[in-house]
Design a protein around this motif. Structure first.
Motif, mmCIF file in Angstrom:
data_model
loop_
_atom_site.group_PDB
_atom_site.id
_atom_site.type_symbol
_atom_site.label_atom_id
_atom_site.label_comp_id
_atom_site.label_asym_id
_atom_site.label_seq_id
_atom_site.Cartn_x
_atom_site.Cartn_y
_atom_site.Cartn_z
ATOM 1 N N CYS A 13 -11.298 -59.676 -0.412
ATOM 2 C CA CYS A 13 -12.049 -59.202 -1.586
ATOM 3 C C CYS A 13 -11.535 -59.861 -2.862
ATOM 4 O O CYS A 13 -12.324 -60.259 -3.722
ATOM 5 N N ALA A 16 -12.912 -63.339 -3.004
ATOM 6 C CA ALA A 16 -14.337 -63.337 -3.343
ATOM 7 C C ALA A 16 -14.532 -63.102 -4.842
ATOM 8 O O ALA A 16 -15.389 -63.727 -5.462
ATOM 9 N N ILE A 17 -13.735 -62.226 -5.406
ATOM 10 C CA ILE A 17 -13.843 -61.943 -6.841
ATOM 11 C C ILE A 17 -13.351 -63.127 -7.665
ATOM 12 O O ILE A 17 -14.025 -63.592 -8.584
ATOM 13 N N GLY A 20 -15.149 -66.765 -5.662
ATOM 14 C CA GLY A 20 -16.575 -66.756 -5.374
ATOM 15 C C GLY A 20 -17.437 -66.643 -6.607
ATOM 16 O O GLY A 20 -18.569 -67.113 -6.631
ATOM 17 N N HIS A 21 -16.887 -66.026 -7.635
ATOM 18 C CA HIS A 21 -17.681 -65.823 -8.855
ATOM 19 C C HIS A 21 -16.976 -66.352 -10.090
ATOM 20 O O HIS A 21 -17.104 -65.806 -11.176
ATOM 21 N N ARG A 27 -20.671 -60.482 -10.675
ATOM 22 C CA ARG A 27 -21.614 -60.448 -9.561
ATOM 23 C C ARG A 27 -21.057 -59.580 -8.442
ATOM 24 O O ARG A 27 -19.869 -59.280 -8.387
ATOM 25 N N ASP A 28 -21.913 -59.198 -7.511
ATOM 26 C CA ASP A 28 -21.512 -58.320 -6.408
ATOM 27 C C ASP A 28 -20.797 -59.074 -5.299
ATOM 28 O O ASP A 28 -21.070 -60.247 -5.057
ATOM 29 N N ILE A 29 -19.887 -58.364 -4.638
ATOM 30 C CA ILE A 29 -19.355 -58.807 -3.354
ATOM 31 C C ILE A 29 -19.640 -57.685 -2.369
ATOM 32 O O ILE A 29 -19.884 -56.546 -2.763
ATOM 33 N N THR A 45 -18.574 -60.976 1.757
ATOM 34 C CA THR A 45 -19.503 -62.006 1.288
ATOM 35 C C THR A 45 -19.625 -61.955 -0.224
ATOM 36 O O THR A 45 -19.462 -60.905 -0.847
ATOM 37 N N ASP A 46 -19.892 -63.111 -0.794
ATOM 38 C CA ASP A 46 -20.190 -63.221 -2.217
ATOM 39 C C ASP A 46 -21.315 -64.234 -2.366
ATOM 40 O O ASP A 46 -21.764 -64.804 -1.377
ATOM 41 N N THR A 47 -21.757 -64.462 -3.568
ATOM 42 C CA THR A 47 -22.856 -65.401 -3.795
ATOM 43 C C THR A 47 -22.380 -66.681 -4.455
ATOM 44 O O THR A 47 -23.183 -67.462 -4.947
#
Length: 70
Positions: A13, A16-17, A20-21, A27-29, A45-47
């Motif tokens: 996590c 991802a934070i 990933g962003h 943005r959401d994870i 997952t992330d975007t």
């Protein structure tokens, strides 16, 4: 075993934070957990987009994948 799961989930996590962003904070994870009889699968997952590792940039970083592996 429980501590291992918490460390792996926390590291995934955090990655991802942080990574990933990096270009789109806020943005959401998503964290998904699947419990089976003999194993537990966690998926984060992330975007964001993939960036190749740069181990020489900071030798004290880049150990997260090792923390997440069983």
């Amino acid at each position: 075993m429980t501590q291992d799961v918490l460390v792996a989930a926390g590291e995934a996590c955090a990655n991802a934070i942080e990574h990933g962003h990096r270009d789109a904070p806020g943005r959401d994870i998503r964290l998904r957990a699947e419990a089976m009889v003999t194993r537990l699968r966690l998926t984060v997952t992330d975007t964001g987009s993939w960036r190749a590792a740069r181990p020489a940039a900071d030798p004290l970083r880049g150990h997260g994948i090792a923390l997440m592996r069983p």
